[in-house]
Motif scaffolding. Structure first.
Motif, PDB file in Angstrom:
ATOM      1  N   THR A 218       0.444  -1.359   0.459  1.00 14.36           N
ATOM      2  CA  THR A 218      -0.301  -0.154  -0.153  1.00 14.36           C
ATOM      3  C   THR A 218       0.493   0.983   0.105  1.00 14.36           C
ATOM      4  OG1 THR A 218      -1.949  -1.426   0.746  1.00 14.36           O
ATOM      5  CG2 THR A 218      -1.694   1.332   1.281  1.00 14.36           C
ATOM      6  N   ALA A 219       1.846   1.689   0.958  1.00 14.11           N
ATOM      7  CA  ALA A 219       2.665   2.329   0.546  1.00 14.11           C
ATOM      8  C   ALA A 219       3.305   2.192  -0.601  1.00 14.11           C
ATOM      9  CB  ALA A 219       4.437   2.048   1.621  1.00 14.11           C
ATOM     10  N   TRP A 220       3.478   1.362  -1.500  1.00 18.86           N
ATOM     11  CA  TRP A 220       4.154   1.568  -2.934  1.00 18.86           C
ATOM     12  C   TRP A 220       2.850   2.412  -3.423  1.00 18.86           C
ATOM     13  CZ3 TRP A 220       9.032   2.587  -4.458  1.00 18.86           C
ATOM     14  CH2 TRP A 220       9.795   1.985  -3.091  1.00 18.86           C
ATOM     15  N   ARG A 221       1.867   1.504  -4.000  1.00 19.80           N
ATOM     16  CA  ARG A 221       0.048   2.206  -4.354  1.00 19.80           C
ATOM     17  C   ARG A 221      -0.090   3.716  -3.439  1.00 19.80           C
ATOM     18  NH1 ARG A 221      -4.553   3.065  -3.257  1.00 19.80           N
ATOM     19  NH2 ARG A 221      -4.388   2.356  -1.016  1.00 19.80           N
ATOM     20  N   LEU A 222       0.348   3.819  -2.984  1.00 19.24           N
ATOM     21  CA  LEU A 222       0.235   5.621  -2.366  1.00 19.24           C
ATOM     22  C   LEU A 222       1.534   6.305  -3.371  1.00 19.24           C
ATOM     23  CD1 LEU A 222      -1.271   5.148   1.187  1.00 19.24           C
ATOM     24  CD2 LEU A 222      -2.442   5.338  -0.993  1.00 19.24           C
ATOM     25  N   THR A 223       2.350   5.562  -3.210  1.00 16.29           N
ATOM     26  CA  THR A 223       3.768   6.516  -3.497  1.00 16.29           C
ATOM     27  C   THR A 223       2.974   6.842  -5.624  1.00 16.29           C
ATOM     28  OG1 THR A 223       5.127   5.758  -2.118  1.00 16.29           O
ATOM     29  CG2 THR A 223       5.989   6.982  -4.282  1.00 16.29           C
ATOM     30  N   ALA A 224       2.702   5.881  -5.916  1.00 14.92           N
ATOM     31  CA  ALA A 224       2.243   5.320  -7.687  1.00 14.92           C
ATOM     32  C   ALA A 224       1.360   7.291  -7.972  1.00 14.92           C
ATOM     33  CB  ALA A 224       1.924   4.988  -7.789  1.00 14.92           C
TER      34      ALA A 224
END
Length: 454
Positions: A383-389
């Motif tokens: 999720t940290a990567w999804r929000l980063t995207a």
């Protein structure tokens, strides 16, 4: 279970595999639900860290997972992974009982008991467990505010009866180690003795009716006698318990009760006549869980009037607001909670989520700053990567957005999707920059995993 979908107490959704396990007969493995909560993880880590250190183990290399299950159980698997049932925490009456169990399981890890089995089937089961935990981290793979990445792992009962059960000799060894660890950390082993006495009540029951812990950790009179002698050798030792540990334990049990137990059971445990902080906390959470937001917020407001610098109270209030669409108010509580507990990645992650959901340009960079700190602690957090995207995309950086999506899919073991996003990132990023090189490495690693899977 659907009721956890909205909880900061994170429900783990099936992500990887359902495993067909063969024993005397074949049976489909049943998935278990793992939950995450910043406050409870903080408390459990507070209890466990001095015990890990006493055992000569590096706390940062050991992982503790919470299983949403009302039975009394705890177990360890190779790789320094310990699992605690929520039912175990709710059944312990003081922190030393829980610490005693953690110390005992730490004894199994330190002695290498989990690595002593050589059967090919068991090795395959362990591989499945490791695969199912891939990308768990701080998960949140579904994108829900209370969600987390997940794995469906082998059914608890099947695993407990075979793979994860211990011999009497190993149990005695783990007991002796637990006694040393407890004393080295400054605590009495009486808590472990008290827990064993709870287990003794199970002896008269048929095996099928016993708690899982009893079936996988054989209890003998010699074990209990050895613990009794250890406690008798140091009278008064149990009177030295740090009040802060008792406070953390009471809060943790109250929170679990409020979220996991029926309203009737919550009121039985914590009647209105009980005006203690844990009781009021449990009732506020129960009100929230049962759709009475105004009562829940009123309860949290009163607690915060008395404890304005309690990060976890702010987090809980923020969750109540977030889950009811009151994002701006939730932002304030999550920002305060993050300021008070800057090292808690789960709180900071949800702050970044709120900042992203508000969809305001000035908050996107703030979200990226928070997400970078989350990833520094939990680099495989989908999720940290999804929000980063999302944040990079809004800021017009399509290359880094694609790279973040590649990282997200790699953490979720979605190998083909990871390859696709990594290759897209390579086309958008400047060649031979650190980001481009990372995209190239990801593409190759995900391609290898996809080939092995096929």
């Amino acid at each position: 279970m659907v009721r956890f979908k909205r909880m900061r107490f994170i429900k783990i959704f099936a992500l990887l595999l359902g495993l067909l396990v063969w024993a005397s007969s074949s049976a489909w493995a049943q998935g278990v639900t793992l939950i995450r909560d910043a406050e409870i993880e903080h408390s459990v880590r507070t209890f466990a860290t001095p015990l890990f250190q006493a055992a000569g183990l590096n706390p940062s290399r050991l992982e503790i997972f919470l299983i949403e299950d009302d039975t009394l159980n705890a177990f360890v698997v190779p790789g320094g992974r310990m699992f605690l049932n929520t039912g175990l925490i709710l059944r312990t009456e003081d922190p030393t009982q829980l610490m005693g169990v953690i110390a005992h399981e730490t004894g199994h890890i330190a002695a290498g008991h989990t690595f002593s089995r050589g059967d090919q089937m068991e090795n395959a089961m362990l591989k499945a467990i490791a695969g199912a935990l891939l990308g768990l981290g701080a998960g949140l793979a579904t994108g829900d505010s209370g969600a987390a990445a997940a794995g469906s792992i082998i059914g608890q009962d099947m695993a407990m009866r075979g793979l994860l059960s211990f011999t009497r000799g190993q149990e005695n060894s783990a007991d002796q180690s637990a006694i040393r660890y407890m004393r080295s950390a400054g605590y009495s082993p009486k808590g472990l003795l008290d827990f064993m006495e709870i287990m003794q009540d199970q002896e008269a029951l048929l095996s099928s009716s016993q708690e899982p812990y009893m079936r996988t950790h054989p209890l003998t009179r010699n074990r209990v006698r050895a613990l009794e002698h250890a406690v008798e050798a140091h009278p008064g030792e149990d009177e030295q318990l740090d009040p802060e540990l008792a406070r953390l334990h009471a809060r943790m049990r109250a929170k679990l009760s409020g979220f996991l137990e029926s309203e009737r059971e919550v009121m039985r445990r914590y009647p209105e006549s009980d005006t203690s902080v844990p009781a009021r906390y449990a009732r506020a959470i129960s009100h929230y869980r049962n759709g009475r937001l105004d009562s829940a917020l009123d309860g949290m407001d009163r607690l915060l009037e008395e404890h304005p610098n309690d990060a976890f109270f702010h987090e809980m209030r923020g969750q109540m607001l977030l889950e009811n669409g009151r994002l701006q108010e939730a932002l304030e509580d999550y920002q305060t909670a993050t300021n008070l507990q800057p090292e808690e990645p789960l709180i900071r992650l949800t702050l970044a989520q709120v900042q992203t959901q508000l969809n305001r340009p000035e908050l996107d960079q703030a979200a990226l700053d928070n997400l970078a700190k989350v990833r520094a602690r939990e680099s495989d957090n989908p999720t940290a990567w999804r929000l980063t995207a999302i944040a990079h995309g809004r800021l017009g950086d399509k290359g880094r957005a694609a790279l973040a999506l590649a990282e997200m899919n790699y953490a979720r073991a979605s190998w083909n999707e990871a390859v696709g996003q990594a290759e897209r990132a390579k086309k958008l990023l400047d060649k031979n920059t650190p980001a481009w090189l990372r995209a190239s490495d990801l593409s190759e690693a995900a391609a290898r995993e996809a080939d092995q899977q096929n």
